[in-house]
Write a protein that holds these residues in place. Sequence first.
Motif, short mmCIF file in Angstrom:
data_model
loop_
_atom_site.label_atom_id
_atom_site.label_comp_id
_atom_site.label_asym_id
_atom_site.label_seq_id
_atom_site.Cartn_x
_atom_site.Cartn_y
_atom_site.Cartn_z
N ASP A 94 0.86 -1.18 0.00
CA ASP A 94 0.00 0.00 0.00
C ASP A 94 0.89 1.23 0.00
OD1 ASP A 94 -1.77 2.12 0.54
OD2 ASP A 94 -3.03 0.87 1.82
N ASP A 95 0.83 2.02 -1.07
CA ASP A 95 1.68 3.20 -1.20
C ASP A 95 1.36 4.29 -0.18
OD1 ASP A 95 2.95 2.02 -3.33
OD2 ASP A 95 1.73 3.02 -4.84
N ARG A 96 0.24 4.17 0.50
CA ARG A 96 -0.13 5.19 1.48
C ARG A 96 0.52 4.95 2.83
NH1 ARG A 96 -6.37 4.27 0.60
NH2 ARG A 96 -5.50 2.19 0.84
N VAL A 134 -7.25 8.11 6.90
CA VAL A 134 -6.80 7.09 7.83
C VAL A 134 -7.80 5.93 7.97
CG1 VAL A 134 -6.13 6.65 10.24
CG2 VAL A 134 -5.35 8.72 9.07
N ARG A 135 -9.07 6.25 8.14
CA ARG A 135 -10.07 5.18 8.29
C ARG A 135 -10.13 4.31 7.05
NH1 ARG A 135 -15.28 6.79 11.73
NH2 ARG A 135 -14.27 8.17 13.20
N GLN A 136 -10.05 4.92 5.90
CA GLN A 136 -10.10 4.16 4.65
C GLN A 136 -8.86 3.28 4.50
OE1 GLN A 136 -10.55 6.59 1.14
NE2 GLN A 136 -10.23 4.88 -0.24
N VAL A 137 -7.70 3.81 4.81
CA VAL A 137 -6.46 3.03 4.73
C VAL A 137 -6.55 1.82 5.66
CG1 VAL A 137 -3.97 3.05 5.19
CG2 VAL A 137 -5.03 4.98 4.01
N GLU A 186 -9.20 -0.76 4.31
CA GLU A 186 -8.71 -1.49 3.14
C GLU A 186 -7.58 -2.45 3.51
OE1 GLU A 186 -7.86 1.48 0.16
OE2 GLU A 186 -9.98 2.02 -0.01
N ALA A 187 -6.73 -2.06 4.46
CA ALA A 187 -5.66 -2.96 4.93
C ALA A 187 -6.28 -4.20 5.58
CB ALA A 187 -4.75 -2.24 5.92
N ARG A 188 -7.31 -3.99 6.38
CA ARG A 188 -8.00 -5.10 7.05
C ARG A 188 -8.60 -6.05 6.01
NH1 ARG A 188 -10.96 -2.15 9.94
NH2 ARG A 188 -9.70 -2.27 11.81
#
Length: 108
Positions: A28-30, A60-63, A66-68
């Motif tokens: 994840d580039d973020r 932050v919430r989206q990152v 999506e990681a989850r």
Amino acid sequence: MTATAGHGATTVSERAFVKIATEVAAADDRLAERPRVAASVSGAVAAVRLAIAVRYPAPVRQVAAEARERLMSRVRDLTGITVENVDVDIVRLVPEPRSGYDDSPRGG
């Protein structure tokens, strides 16, 4: 940890599971740095704790969400182990450098 698929069984060590989960999370580039992963595996079921540093101003919430989702889906595909829970800890926000802006003092 043993996952059964088809005619045989595949055994994935906890160490290998953590390495696979780390690679999946790192895609994840973020993220500002390599994530830290801890896992508790029982049979073919796992719980994961993920610590990430997010590049600000990424959402932050989206990152985290999506990681989850990526961990739960991709790690299962790769290992056959069901990830039932992923706790995501945001350990740091790292500001993106401003492009085209130089705040260094200039000599005259």
